[in-house]
Enzyme design. Structure first.
Site, PDB file in Angstrom:
ATOM      1  N   ASP A   1       3.234  -6.468   3.531  1.00 25.32           N
ATOM      2  CA  ASP A   1       2.890  -5.379   4.450  1.00 25.32           C
ATOM      3  C   ASP A   1       3.303  -5.718   5.884  1.00 25.32           C
ATOM      4  OD1 ASP A   1       1.907  -3.008   5.460  1.00 25.32           O
ATOM      5  OD2 ASP A   1      -0.184  -3.645   5.443  1.00 25.32           O
TER       6      ASP A   1
ATOM      7  N   GLU B   1      -4.813   2.059   2.752  1.00 27.45           N
ATOM      8  CA  GLU B   1      -4.901   0.871   3.620  1.00 27.45           C
ATOM      9  C   GLU B   1      -5.059   1.272   5.074  1.00 27.45           C
ATOM     10  OE1 GLU B   1      -3.669  -2.301   6.319  1.00 27.45           O
ATOM     11  OE2 GLU B   1      -2.746  -0.369   6.085  1.00 27.45           O
ATOM     12  N   GLU B   2      -4.359   2.343   5.485  1.00 29.56           N
ATOM     13  CA  GLU B   2      -4.255   2.633   6.913  1.00 29.56           C
ATOM     14  C   GLU B   2      -5.564   3.064   7.553  1.00 29.56           C
ATOM     15  OE1 GLU B   2      -1.945   1.697   8.594  1.00 29.56           O
ATOM     16  OE2 GLU B   2      -0.084   1.739   7.467  1.00 29.56           O
TER      17      GLU B   2
ATOM     18  N   ASP C   1       6.330   0.655   6.575  1.00 29.98           N
ATOM     19  CA  ASP C   1       4.872   0.510   6.441  1.00 29.98           C
ATOM     20  C   ASP C   1       4.340   1.621   5.547  1.00 29.98           C
ATOM     21  OD1 ASP C   1       2.281  -0.293   6.705  1.00 29.98           O
ATOM     22  OD2 ASP C   1       2.051   0.362   8.766  1.00 29.98           O
TER      23      ASP C   1
ATOM     24  N   HIS D   1       0.830  -1.216   0.000  1.00 28.88           N
ATOM     25  CA  HIS D   1       0.000   0.000   0.000  1.00 28.88           C
ATOM     26  C   HIS D   1       0.858   1.257   0.000  1.00 28.88           C
ATOM     27  CE1 HIS D   1       0.272   0.908   4.383  1.00 28.88           C
ATOM     28  NE2 HIS D   1       0.241  -0.388   4.569  1.00 28.88           N
TER      29      HIS D   1
ATOM     30  N   HIS E   1       4.072   2.669  12.557  1.00 27.34           N
ATOM     31  CA  HIS E   1       3.184   3.811  12.828  1.00 27.34           C
ATOM     32  C   HIS E   1       3.833   4.860  13.736  1.00 27.34           C
ATOM     33  CE1 HIS E   1      -0.687   1.231  11.996  1.00 27.34           C
ATOM     34  NE2 HIS E   1       0.189   1.197  11.003  1.00 27.34           N
TER      35      HIS E   1
HETATM   36 ZN   LIG Z   1       0.789  -1.335   6.308  1.00 31.48          ZN
END
Ligand SMILES: [Zn+2]
Length: 467
Positions: free
Chosen positions: A360, A332-333, A298, A286, A431
């Site tokens: 991912d 995606e998030e 990520d 993503h 994140h």
């Molecule tokens: Zn991800």
């Protein structure tokens, strides 16, 4: 983020042993090895793909350009638009075919300024990140006494005591799939009992005062209250104070809000099949990320290593029988709108999808693949994966899929793979502001690309369709 099946991909040793052919009961009663002559034709192209991948740092350099020149890429931001345009240009430069975007409307959440501080018993600023999708506070913030809980049971037992409080979920990280529920569901559960805001201990192992953001889920039954993650260090301080029986007052200020949906897109590039171009193997990651760090692990890395599969085949003049398609999904998030749109926009051809693979979980040392699908397909993949023994990426373990491919693979029962990697450091940076390219090893990343390239090439080229 990442959402797979219920099965974790953390690879206990027993799985690595079980995935080593020969370590278990032989397939054939007589003790003969099962015939894998069909595999022999793939040894040479597999070694060329691996050699080309690990012979350079191309993948890492490409990720460094994305994360340095564009940076993080939250849905609805100009940065995500720039990343999408960049990917289209670069795919064309690689010589990929049918390069295009597919329009998707995505949520637009804006963080704004934010802060949290302990007010009583002494003033301490906390390091925090608002949770994605959270509402904001009044301009002067929300100030209230803290109620610390360590489970949903403890919250329910507290009952009316939560009213008017800031509920703090101080649940130490065990595994992402376990602990993440306090981030995603905690705020709504606290709100149902009358809490005015919610804090959550960051979902990740202890770092160096690193806050981890991520999305929350409000429910229609409860009011929407502001919610933020704090670092493990600040969580531990709050716990120490609470353990002394001392009253704690916290002030939270957040400007977070949601604006109307914005236009975004999935990016698609292909290497058309030489014999069966309508049969498709999809790989991808993503392109969006959270709005902190640079979205390197990520999931910029996942985008690049899957895209590398096509670039490597093109460069080596390896054109498989079927089409290999890379998709860089958007959003995606905080919405998964890209994965849902792919399913809807490609519904007519989902039956022609031979396999889908998502990366991912970071791009550190590859171990092999998580797989969800039939036993027959699993046996075939195990044989193909032996081509990756030289880079120790030959495990086939339970738990294929990914948040972006799951809508398609579940609807059309498509074999689903996830690149499985050593995740020991992934959740340190997941994140967080620390998700930058320097955390990624160029050699490990190249091996991840090699593993995907070999798997995608062989599955796309098999004389008989994988099933
Ligand atoms: Zn991800």
């Amino acid at each position: 983020m990442r959402r797979r099946g219920a099965v974790t991909l953390a690879l206990p040793l027993v799985w690595l042993v079980a995935a080593t052919p020969g370590a278990q009961a032989p397939h054939v009663a007589s003790g003969e090895r099962p015939s894998t002559n069909w595999l022999d034709q793939y040894r040479e192209p597999a070694s060329r793909l691996i050699g080309e991948a690990v012979g350079s740092t191309f993948a890492w350099q490409r990720l460094a350009v994305l994360t340095d020149s564009i940076g993080h890429r939250l849905s609805g931001t100009p940065a995500l638009d720039r990343a999408i345009a960049w990917a289209v240009d670069e795919m064309k430069r690689d010589g990929l075919e049918n390069v295009h975007t597919e329009s998707v409307m995505v949520p637009k959440w804006v963080r704004g300024a934010e802060s949290a501080e302990i007010v009583e018993p002494a003033r301490h600023p906390m390091v925090m990140l608002g949770l994605g999708g959270s509402v904001g506070t009044r301009p002067e913030g929300v100030q209230a006494e803290l109620l610390t809980v360590h489970s949903f049971n403890e919250l329910e037992a507290a009952g009316q005591k939560a009213r008017g409080k800031i509920v703090f979920f101080n649940v130490p990280y065990t595994a992402y799939e376990e602990t993440v529920t306090y981030r995603s569901d905690g705020p709504a559960r606290a709100a149902r009992l009358g809490a005015v805001a919610s804090l959550v201990r960051s979902v990740g192992p202890p770092g160096l005062r690193t806050p981890h953001t991520g999305s929350l889920q409000y429910t229609p039954e409860a009011p929407q209250i502001p919610a933020a993650a704090i670092t493990t260090e600040d969580a531990d301080r709050l716990q120490r104070i609470a353990d002394r029986g001392t009253r704690i007052v916290v002030r939270l200020k957040m400007e977070a809000h949601t604006e109307p949906d914005a236009e975004s897109a999935n990016v698609v590039g292909e290497l058309r099949g030489r014999e069966k171009p309508d049969e498709i193997v999809v790989v991808g990651g993503h392109i969006d990320s959270w709005d902190v760090g640079a979205g390197a692990s990520d999931d910029g890395g996942g985008c690049v290593v899957t895209w590398e599969a096509l670039r490597l085949m093109k460069k080596l003049n390896l054109r498989p029988r079927r089409t290999v398609r890379v998709v860089l999904w958007t959003n995606e998030e905080n919405g998964t709108r890209g994965g849902l749109a792919y399913r809807d926009q490609h519904r007519e051809e989902l039956a022609n999808h031979v396999m889908m693979l998502e990366s991912d979980n970071g791009v550190s040392r590859p171990l092999g693949f998580g797989f969800s699908g039939s036993e027959a397909v699993r046996q075939k993949l195990r044989a193909i994966a032996t081509l990756l023994r030289g880079i120790a990426a030959d495990a086939i373990v339970p738990g294929g899929g990914g948040a972006d491919i799951n809508p398609s693979t579940r609807e059309a029962r498509i074999p689903a793979l996830a690149l499985a990697v050593d995740e020991s450091k992934y959740f340190l940076v997941h994140h967080t502001p620390a998700d930058t390219v320097d955390k990624i090893d160029p050699v490990e990343m190249a091996r991840s690309a090699a593993a995907i390239a070999v798997m995608a090439y062989v599955v796309a080229d098999l004389p008989d369709r994988l099933e």
